[in-house]
Design a protein around this motif. Sequence first.
Motif, PDB file in Angstrom:
ATOM      1  N   ALA A 170       0.796  -1.231   0.000  1.00 13.87           N
ATOM      2  CA  ALA A 170       0.000   0.000   0.000  1.00 13.87           C
ATOM      3  C   ALA A 170       0.831   1.284   0.000  1.00 13.87           C
ATOM      4  O   ALA A 170       0.261   2.381   0.012  1.00 13.87           O
ATOM      5  CB  ALA A 170      -0.961   0.001   1.188  1.00 13.87           C
ATOM      6  N   HIS A 171       2.146   1.158  -0.001  1.00 14.18           N
ATOM      7  CA  HIS A 171       2.976   2.364  -0.131  1.00 14.18           C
ATOM      8  C   HIS A 171       4.365   1.943  -0.612  1.00 14.18           C
ATOM      9  O   HIS A 171       5.142   1.369   0.148  1.00 14.18           O
ATOM     10  CB  HIS A 171       3.079   3.124   1.202  1.00 14.18           C
ATOM     11  CG  HIS A 171       3.926   4.357   1.125  1.00 14.18           C
ATOM     12  ND1 HIS A 171       3.487   5.596   1.543  1.00 14.18           N
ATOM     13  CD2 HIS A 171       5.188   4.560   0.660  1.00 14.18           C
ATOM     14  CE1 HIS A 171       4.442   6.499   1.350  1.00 14.18           C
ATOM     15  NE2 HIS A 171       5.495   5.884   0.822  1.00 14.18           N
ATOM     16  N   SER A 172       4.662   2.209  -1.877  1.00 12.70           N
ATOM     17  CA  SER A 172       6.009   1.991  -2.397  1.00 12.70           C
ATOM     18  C   SER A 172       6.198   2.921  -3.585  1.00 12.70           C
ATOM     19  O   SER A 172       5.310   3.716  -3.899  1.00 12.70           O
ATOM     20  CB  SER A 172       6.214   0.524  -2.790  1.00 12.70           C
ATOM     21  OG  SER A 172       5.271   0.142  -3.763  1.00 12.70           O
ATOM     22  N   HIS A 173       7.367   2.819  -4.221  1.00 13.06           N
ATOM     23  CA  HIS A 173       7.697   3.753  -5.307  1.00 13.06           C
ATOM     24  C   HIS A 173       8.139   2.972  -6.543  1.00 13.06           C
ATOM     25  O   HIS A 173       9.291   3.056  -6.968  1.00 13.06           O
ATOM     26  CB  HIS A 173       8.785   4.721  -4.835  1.00 13.06           C
ATOM     27  CG  HIS A 173       8.370   5.493  -3.625  1.00 13.06           C
ATOM     28  ND1 HIS A 173       7.616   6.643  -3.707  1.00 13.06           N
ATOM     29  CD2 HIS A 173       8.521   5.255  -2.300  1.00 13.06           C
ATOM     30  CE1 HIS A 173       7.347   7.092  -2.486  1.00 13.06           C
ATOM     31  NE2 HIS A 173       7.885   6.260  -1.609  1.00 13.06           N
ATOM     32  N   PRO A 174       7.229   2.189  -7.121  1.00 13.85           N
ATOM     33  CA  PRO A 174       7.620   1.250  -8.177  1.00 13.85           C
ATOM     34  C   PRO A 174       8.155   1.906  -9.451  1.00 13.85           C
ATOM     35  O   PRO A 174       9.175   1.451  -9.984  1.00 13.85           O
ATOM     36  CB  PRO A 174       6.323   0.487  -8.472  1.00 13.85           C
ATOM     37  CG  PRO A 174       5.402   0.777  -7.345  1.00 13.85           C
ATOM     38  CD  PRO A 174       5.812   2.090  -6.777  1.00 13.85           C
TER      39      PRO A 174
ATOM     40  N   ASP B 222       1.487   3.436  -5.745  1.00 15.68           N
ATOM     41  CA  ASP B 222       2.651   4.296  -5.980  1.00 15.68           C
ATOM     42  C   ASP B 222       2.421   5.535  -5.133  1.00 15.68           C
ATOM     43  O   ASP B 222       1.486   6.297  -5.368  1.00 15.68           O
ATOM     44  CB  ASP B 222       2.789   4.645  -7.461  1.00 15.68           C
ATOM     45  CG  ASP B 222       4.089   5.395  -7.736  1.00 15.68           C
ATOM     46  OD1 ASP B 222       4.412   6.332  -6.967  1.00 15.68           O
ATOM     47  OD2 ASP B 222       4.789   5.055  -8.698  1.00 15.68           O
ATOM     48  N   ALA B 223       3.297   5.737  -4.149  1.00 12.35           N
ATOM     49  CA  ALA B 223       3.025   6.741  -3.120  1.00 12.35           C
ATOM     50  C   ALA B 223       3.468   8.140  -3.505  1.00 12.35           C
ATOM     51  O   ALA B 223       3.317   9.072  -2.716  1.00 12.35           O
ATOM     52  CB  ALA B 223       3.696   6.331  -1.815  1.00 12.35           C
ATOM     53  N   MET B 224       4.036   8.319  -4.689  1.00 13.44           N
ATOM     54  CA  MET B 224       4.550   9.657  -5.041  1.00 13.44           C
ATOM     55  C   MET B 224       4.553   9.816  -6.548  1.00 13.44           C
ATOM     56  O   MET B 224       5.543  10.213  -7.146  1.00 13.44           O
ATOM     57  CB  MET B 224       5.970   9.779  -4.462  1.00 13.44           C
ATOM     58  CG  MET B 224       6.589  11.135  -4.533  1.00 13.44           C
ATOM     59  SD  MET B 224       6.401  11.995  -2.999  1.00 13.44           S
ATOM     60  CE  MET B 224       7.526  13.351  -3.320  1.00 13.44           C
TER      61      MET B 224
ATOM     62  N   GLU C 275       0.462   8.332   5.611  1.00 13.24           N
ATOM     63  CA  GLU C 275       1.514   7.522   4.995  1.00 13.24           C
ATOM     64  C   GLU C 275       2.654   7.342   6.007  1.00 13.24           C
ATOM     65  O   GLU C 275       3.204   8.316   6.504  1.00 13.24           O
ATOM     66  CB  GLU C 275       2.013   8.178   3.705  1.00 13.24           C
ATOM     67  CG  GLU C 275       0.905   8.489   2.679  1.00 13.24           C
ATOM     68  CD  GLU C 275       0.228   7.240   2.089  1.00 13.24           C
ATOM     69  OE1 GLU C 275       0.788   6.135   2.215  1.00 13.24           O
ATOM     70  OE2 GLU C 275      -0.865   7.389   1.509  1.00 13.24           O
ATOM     71  N   HIS C 276       2.924   6.109   6.351  1.00 11.53           N
ATOM     72  CA  HIS C 276       3.907   5.660   7.357  1.00 11.53           C
ATOM     73  C   HIS C 276       3.315   5.662   8.773  1.00 11.53           C
ATOM     74  O   HIS C 276       3.210   4.635   9.393  1.00 11.53           O
ATOM     75  CB  HIS C 276       5.223   6.446   7.311  1.00 11.53           C
ATOM     76  CG  HIS C 276       5.806   6.549   5.936  1.00 11.53           C
ATOM     77  ND1 HIS C 276       5.846   5.476   5.093  1.00 11.53           N
ATOM     78  CD2 HIS C 276       6.349   7.591   5.248  1.00 11.53           C
ATOM     79  CE1 HIS C 276       6.380   5.850   3.935  1.00 11.53           C
ATOM     80  NE2 HIS C 276       6.691   7.119   4.007  1.00 11.53           N
ATOM     81  N   CYS C 277       2.966   6.843   9.289  1.00 12.17           N
ATOM     82  CA  CYS C 277       2.321   6.903  10.614  1.00 12.17           C
ATOM     83  C   CYS C 277       3.100   6.061  11.622  1.00 12.17           C
ATOM     84  O   CYS C 277       2.560   5.153  12.250  1.00 12.17           O
ATOM     85  CB  CYS C 277       0.878   6.408  10.489  1.00 12.17           C
ATOM     86  SG  CYS C 277      -0.147   6.828  11.911  1.00 12.17           S
TER      87      CYS C 277
ATOM     88  N   SER D   3       5.873  -1.290   1.973  1.00 17.18           N
ATOM     89  CA  SER D   3       7.327  -1.477   1.977  1.00 17.18           C
ATOM     90  C   SER D   3       8.083  -0.155   1.904  1.00 17.18           C
ATOM     91  O   SER D   3       9.175  -0.033   2.411  1.00 17.18           O
ATOM     92  CB  SER D   3       7.739  -2.329   0.779  1.00 17.18           C
ATOM     93  OG  SER D   3       7.539  -1.611  -0.431  1.00 17.18           O
ATOM     94  N   ASP D   4       7.513   0.838   1.211  1.00  9.55           N
ATOM     95  CA  ASP D   4       8.196   2.076   0.844  1.00  9.55           C
ATOM     96  C   ASP D   4       9.376   1.810  -0.096  1.00  9.55           C
ATOM     97  O   ASP D   4      10.261   2.647  -0.195  1.00  9.55           O
ATOM     98  CB  ASP D   4       8.661   2.856   2.082  1.00  9.55           C
ATOM     99  CG  ASP D   4       8.891   4.333   1.774  1.00  9.55           C
ATOM    100  OD1 ASP D   4       8.212   4.858   0.882  1.00  9.55           O
ATOM    101  OD2 ASP D   4       9.768   4.949   2.415  1.00  9.55           O
ATOM    102  N   TYR D   5       9.428   0.643  -0.740  1.00 12.51           N
ATOM    103  CA  TYR D   5      10.558   0.318  -1.610  1.00 12.51           C
ATOM    104  C   TYR D   5      10.883   1.472  -2.542  1.00 12.51           C
ATOM    105  O   TYR D   5       9.970   2.057  -3.099  1.00 12.51           O
ATOM    106  CB  TYR D   5      10.240  -0.926  -2.452  1.00 12.51           C
ATOM    107  CG  TYR D   5      11.420  -1.421  -3.246  1.00 12.51           C
ATOM    108  CD1 TYR D   5      12.423  -2.146  -2.615  1.00 12.51           C
ATOM    109  CD2 TYR D   5      11.536  -1.140  -4.603  1.00 12.51           C
ATOM    110  CE1 TYR D   5      13.523  -2.590  -3.334  1.00 12.51           C
ATOM    111  CE2 TYR D   5      12.639  -1.586  -5.315  1.00 12.51           C
ATOM    112  CZ  TYR D   5      13.619  -2.307  -4.680  1.00 12.51           C
ATOM    113  OH  TYR D   5      14.709  -2.749  -5.385  1.00 12.51           O
TER     114      TYR D   5
HETATM  115 ZN   LIG Z   1       7.482   6.629   0.429  1.00 14.50          ZN
END
Ligand SMILES: [Zn+2]
Length: 558
Positions: A96-100, A257-259, A396-398, A458-460
């Motif tokens: 639910a949060h990464s940067h693919p 994709d978080a960004m 996001e993250h929290c 993951s925030d990968y």
């Molecule tokens: Zn991120």
Amino acid sequence: MPSSRREFVFGMGAVGAFTLFSSDLFSIDRTEPELILYNGNIWTVNLQQPRAQAVAISGGRFLAIGSNDEVLALAAGKAKKIDLGGKTVLPGFIDAHSHPAEAGLSHLRMVDCDLRSIADILTALRERASKTPPGEWVLGFKYDDTKTSEGRPLTRAELDAAVPGHPVYVQHRGGHTAWVNSQAIKLAKIDDHTPDPPGGKYDRDPATGHLTGHVRETGRETFDKIIPSNFTRDDHREGVRLISRMMTRTGITSVTDAMGTPEDLRAYQDAREAGQLRMRVYCHIYQAFMDQMLAAGVKTGLGDEWVKVGAQKMICDGSISERTARLSQPYIGRPDDFGILVTTEEDLYQQARKAHAAGWQLGTHANGDVGIDTTLRVYERLQKELPRKDARYRLEHCTVVNDSLIARIKALGAIPTPFSTYAYYHGEKMKEYGADRVNHMFALRSFIDAGIRPTQASDYPPGPFEPMMALQSEVTRTDAKGNVWGPQQKITLEEAIRVGTMHGAYASYEENLKGSIEPGKLADLVVLGRDVFKEDPYNIINIPIERTMVDGRWVWES
Ligand SMILES: [Zn+2]
């Protein structure tokens, strides 16, 4: 066995209304199955039918779920049947949060420095240099100074010796710092006498005053600016193709994709059109690009079950792995360091209000307790001024929470997306938060007990994305060396699987579409090489992923 028949109707646009029976066989009235998977140990994450042996699939959706006999009986002449040999099946995982898209580009062009010795890293850089025209940049990423056997960081002299004919730039896994060689320093037109840039550092040897090649924050940006970024539209698509292969082979079937940028959004669509997108994408749009989006009338939810516009992304404070999250109590060993608030509350409110008013979901990067408090105040104010039903505000993250923050998250119906692999993978960085605080970080136990729906994330690249590592980390809170971080936040395996599936679907308003193995839902699943429920919890990470299915098709087979 069909007993008392109870019916309920689900409104699912693409499938139409269908009927669900409370017997052993859960099915929808539709066409004949194209594919039947049987003889499986299926954990559905559907509370009404938690376990099953077989599923029937048609048109990319689950048609029926039940025992072998029941489902096999649906087989018409052409249905393909696959014997799962008793293997364990779970719904596909949702990161639910990464940067693919960005990570895909990095994998295309940069050397993956996630290696366990400096010697191996230098070999990899040397090899890349041998295939790179002289004078062109040799780039590395995912280097982690705490993870190599030498127990010390890379040096400028080592980089010079390994790659004498090219400028070299090796980025830290967290993305805020980098290591460069002498050619790079020359191209950047800095030397031992250049002052540090505002908000950054060019590290110097304390004895000699020479630049060490370690550059931080805006010091790193000096180099970012001179490295040519000449990615073509085709490169962006190729990056997505590559990362979607990498992620699906670990059991991931959907990502956020978080960004996202407009280019990323286009790349996902290009890859999909080319038949190269193997996973589903919910694409947040970074607030800097929102004027274009709002002018075009775009809002959250536009798209389909493959590529969909997500929330507006904003940033409140700093990072956990690089120790800049904004905290109410200082970092351990640095009594004056409380971290960084990146955006003021008023600016955050202005950014948020515009998108909220236009019907967008909001997602704000908020790590430290001060960052989370600030973000919640903005959300609470918006909800008062422009109330929206089911707004699903995302935090996001929290990461660092306390009881009063949790009560406010619950009251607002907000969704935290805490790092899933950090307790396991980034254990060595937790010392700077201290045992007490770590018991309130990645606080899945507290969230779930409060009735909040946290996701797997993951925030990968900063965190590894393998769902099996996430499960192990969340269940054991133990790092690779055996250190335990925040044991009071352990959750059960069943809870961790729900976090990684249904909760991820809920965070993108898709809980009626995916996240569990249920009739009418998208046929996304993963087949494990061993039964995760019988595995030693400290060995879950080693369970092989045998197959991953998205939309009724195998996207990975080992
Ligand atoms: Zn991120």
